[in-house]
Design a protein around this motif. Structure first.
Motif, PDB file in Angstrom:
ATOM      1  N   ALA A  24      -6.137   1.658  -7.824  1.00 33.62           N
ATOM      2  CA  ALA A  24      -5.806   0.871  -6.517  1.00 33.62           C
ATOM      3  C   ALA A  24      -6.943   0.192  -5.934  1.00 33.62           C
ATOM      4  CB  ALA A  24      -5.292   1.648  -5.590  1.00 33.62           C
ATOM      5  N   GLN A  25      -6.431  -1.317  -5.494  1.00 32.06           N
ATOM      6  CA  GLN A  25      -7.562  -2.128  -4.775  1.00 32.06           C
ATOM      7  C   GLN A  25      -8.275  -1.187  -4.504  1.00 32.06           C
ATOM      8  OE1 GLN A  25      -6.901  -6.734  -5.400  1.00 32.06           O
ATOM      9  NE2 GLN A  25      -6.800  -5.129  -7.238  1.00 32.06           N
ATOM     10  N   ALA A  26      -8.446  -0.499  -2.731  1.00 29.58           N
ATOM     11  CA  ALA A  26      -9.321  -0.158  -2.356  1.00 29.58           C
ATOM     12  C   ALA A  26      -8.541   1.407  -1.984  1.00 29.58           C
ATOM     13  CB  ALA A  26      -8.929  -0.861  -1.019  1.00 29.58           C
ATOM     14  N   ASN A  27      -8.871   2.157  -1.792  1.00 27.95           N
ATOM     15  CA  ASN A  27      -8.594   3.299  -1.244  1.00 27.95           C
ATOM     16  C   ASN A  27      -9.071   3.702   0.231  1.00 27.95           C
ATOM     17  OD1 ASN A  27      -8.888   3.602  -4.299  1.00 27.95           O
ATOM     18  ND2 ASN A  27      -6.552   4.299  -3.591  1.00 27.95           N
ATOM     19  N   LEU A  28      -8.773   4.211   0.966  1.00 27.28           N
ATOM     20  CA  LEU A  28      -9.517   4.342   3.054  1.00 27.28           C
ATOM     21  C   LEU A  28      -8.815   6.104   3.299  1.00 27.28           C
ATOM     22  CD1 LEU A  28      -7.729   1.160   4.649  1.00 27.28           C
ATOM     23  CD2 LEU A  28     -10.549   1.204   2.872  1.00 27.28           C
ATOM     24  N   ALA A  29      -9.926   6.706   3.420  1.00 27.45           N
ATOM     25  CA  ALA A  29      -9.476   7.986   4.316  1.00 27.45           C
ATOM     26  C   ALA A  29      -9.617   7.520   5.470  1.00 27.45           C
ATOM     27  CB  ALA A  29     -10.884   8.433   3.605  1.00 27.45           C
TER      28      ALA A  29
ATOM     29  N   CYS B 105      -4.732  13.917  12.428  1.00 29.82           N
ATOM     30  CA  CYS B 105      -4.173  13.980  11.069  1.00 29.82           C
ATOM     31  C   CYS B 105      -4.920  12.634  10.324  1.00 29.82           C
ATOM     32  CB  CYS B 105      -2.896  13.149  10.968  1.00 29.82           C
ATOM     33  SG  CYS B 105      -1.705  15.122  11.711  1.00 29.82           S
ATOM     34  N   PRO B 106      -4.914  13.282   9.101  1.00 28.81           N
ATOM     35  CA  PRO B 106      -5.891  12.087   8.133  1.00 28.81           C
ATOM     36  C   PRO B 106      -4.302  11.980   6.869  1.00 28.81           C
ATOM     37  CG  PRO B 106      -5.562  14.764   7.379  1.00 28.81           C
ATOM     38  CD  PRO B 106      -5.148  15.080   8.910  1.00 28.81           C
ATOM     39  N   ILE B 107      -4.499  10.299   6.807  1.00 30.98           N
ATOM     40  CA  ILE B 107      -4.015  10.025   5.770  1.00 30.98           C
ATOM     41  C   ILE B 107      -4.434   8.968   5.167  1.00 30.98           C
ATOM     42  CG2 ILE B 107      -2.300   9.687   7.801  1.00 30.98           C
ATOM     43  CD1 ILE B 107      -3.009   6.193   8.272  1.00 30.98           C
ATOM     44  N   SER B 108      -3.889   8.937   4.068  1.00 26.81           N
ATOM     45  CA  SER B 108      -4.897   7.932   2.884  1.00 26.81           C
ATOM     46  C   SER B 108      -3.990   6.171   2.862  1.00 26.81           C
ATOM     47  CB  SER B 108      -4.702   8.442   1.394  1.00 26.81           C
ATOM     48  OG  SER B 108      -5.797   7.719   0.527  1.00 26.81           O
ATOM     49  N   VAL B 109      -4.711   5.071   3.093  1.00 27.99           N
ATOM     50  CA  VAL B 109      -4.171   4.161   2.720  1.00 27.99           C
ATOM     51  C   VAL B 109      -4.199   3.421   1.682  1.00 27.99           C
ATOM     52  CG1 VAL B 109      -4.068   1.518   4.021  1.00 27.99           C
ATOM     53  CG2 VAL B 109      -3.824   3.635   5.107  1.00 27.99           C
ATOM     54  N   ASN B 110      -4.061   3.769  -0.274  1.00 23.90           N
ATOM     55  CA  ASN B 110      -3.780   3.220  -0.843  1.00 23.90           C
ATOM     56  C   ASN B 110      -3.460   1.467  -1.167  1.00 23.90           C
ATOM     57  OD1 ASN B 110      -5.165   5.614  -2.651  1.00 23.90           O
ATOM     58  ND2 ASN B 110      -3.022   6.107  -0.901  1.00 23.90           N
TER      59      ASN B 110
ATOM     60  N   ALA C  94       0.628  -1.382   0.379  1.00 32.21           N
ATOM     61  CA  ALA C  94       0.254  -0.597  -0.045  1.00 32.21           C
ATOM     62  C   ALA C  94       1.122   1.045   0.013  1.00 32.21           C
ATOM     63  CB  ALA C  94      -0.871  -0.113   1.095  1.00 32.21           C
ATOM     64  N   ILE C  95       0.077   1.982  -0.375  1.00 30.58           N
ATOM     65  CA  ILE C  95       0.723   3.841  -0.450  1.00 30.58           C
ATOM     66  C   ILE C  95       0.450   4.483   0.698  1.00 30.58           C
ATOM     67  CG2 ILE C  95       1.670   5.700  -1.962  1.00 30.58           C
ATOM     68  CD1 ILE C  95       2.976   3.601  -2.641  1.00 30.58           C
ATOM     69  N   ILE C  96       0.624   5.192   1.833  1.00 24.68           N
ATOM     70  CA  ILE C  96       0.317   5.830   2.785  1.00 24.68           C
ATOM     71  C   ILE C  96       0.419   7.207   1.731  1.00 24.68           C
ATOM     72  CG2 ILE C  96       0.377   6.056   5.261  1.00 24.68           C
ATOM     73  CD1 ILE C  96      -0.419   3.512   4.150  1.00 24.68           C
ATOM     74  N   THR C  97      -0.591   8.401   2.754  1.00 30.50           N
ATOM     75  CA  THR C  97      -0.500   9.499   1.734  1.00 30.50           C
ATOM     76  C   THR C  97      -0.123  10.310   3.369  1.00 30.50           C
ATOM     77  OG1 THR C  97      -2.675  10.310   0.867  1.00 30.50           O
ATOM     78  CG2 THR C  97      -0.684   9.128  -0.623  1.00 30.50           C
ATOM     79  N   ALA C  98      -0.063  12.306   3.403  1.00 33.27           N
ATOM     80  CA  ALA C  98      -0.571  12.280   4.010  1.00 33.27           C
ATOM     81  C   ALA C  98       0.029  13.955   4.373  1.00 33.27           C
ATOM     82  CB  ALA C  98       0.544  11.831   5.496  1.00 33.27           C
ATOM     83  N   LYS C  99      -0.469  14.764   4.756  1.00 36.37           N
ATOM     84  CA  LYS C  99       0.179  16.575   4.416  1.00 36.37           C
ATOM     85  C   LYS C  99       1.383  16.720   4.663  1.00 36.37           C
ATOM     86  CE  LYS C  99      -4.756  17.956   3.828  1.00 36.37           C
ATOM     87  NZ  LYS C  99      -5.544  18.937   4.549  1.00 36.37           N
TER      88      LYS C  99
END
Length: 151
Positions: free
Chosen positions: A107-112, A61-66, A15-20
């Motif tokens: 992506a297979q799935a995206n989680l906000a 903080c928000p993160i996105s899990v892709n 997965a790719i984790i994204t943040a600000k």
């Protein structure tokens, strides 16, 4: 001790984790991700404290899990360090999620998510994040990583 060799034998999704970050979005490839609870929906992510994304993470903080699809090896490699940090989001197609974080298209799935807690342990932080929204792809074709290679 053999611990590292033993863990390399454990196949994992990628997965790719994204943040600000301070200067825009930051992201990293991760294989230490698991579902934690269904009620409330939550995931657990282990992140090395030396990772560039780590200073951008804190409770609230928000993160996105892709969760990557098999055809997204280039994205995994880019966020695993093959591409400089400021160029990583040029690999793959990204769209903003509900927190204006990059969300990987196809992506297979995206989680906000929003980080609920962070617990340091050794070299890593155990991040627990509540899942607020889910987007699923139609196909199930995950990218799997084991023993330093994609399966």
């Amino acid at each position: 001790m053999g611990f590292r060799g033993a863990m390399r034998r454990l196949a994992s999704g990628v997965a790719i984790i994204t943040a600000k970050g301070d200067e825009g979005p930051v992201g990293m490839a991760a294989t230490s991700i698991t579902s934690l609870t269904v009620e409330p929906p939550a995931v657990l992510v282990c992140i090395n404290q030396s990772a560039g994304i780590h200073p951008s993470l804190s409770p609230g903080c928000p993160i996105s899990v892709n969760i990557l699809s098999r055809h997204q090896r280039d994205v995994s490699a880019a966020f695993g360090g093959a591409v400089p940090r400021d160029k990583r989001f040029e690999v793959g197609q990204w769209v903003p999620d509900r927190h204006d974080l990059p969300m990987l298209d196809e992506a297979q799935a995206n989680l906000a998510c929003t980080i609920f807690s962070m617990t340091p342990f050794g070299t890593h932080s155990i991040v627990i994040a509540r899942v607020e929204a889910v987007r699923l792809s139609d196909a199930v074709d995950p990218l799997i990583y084991q023993d330093g290679a994609y399966l």
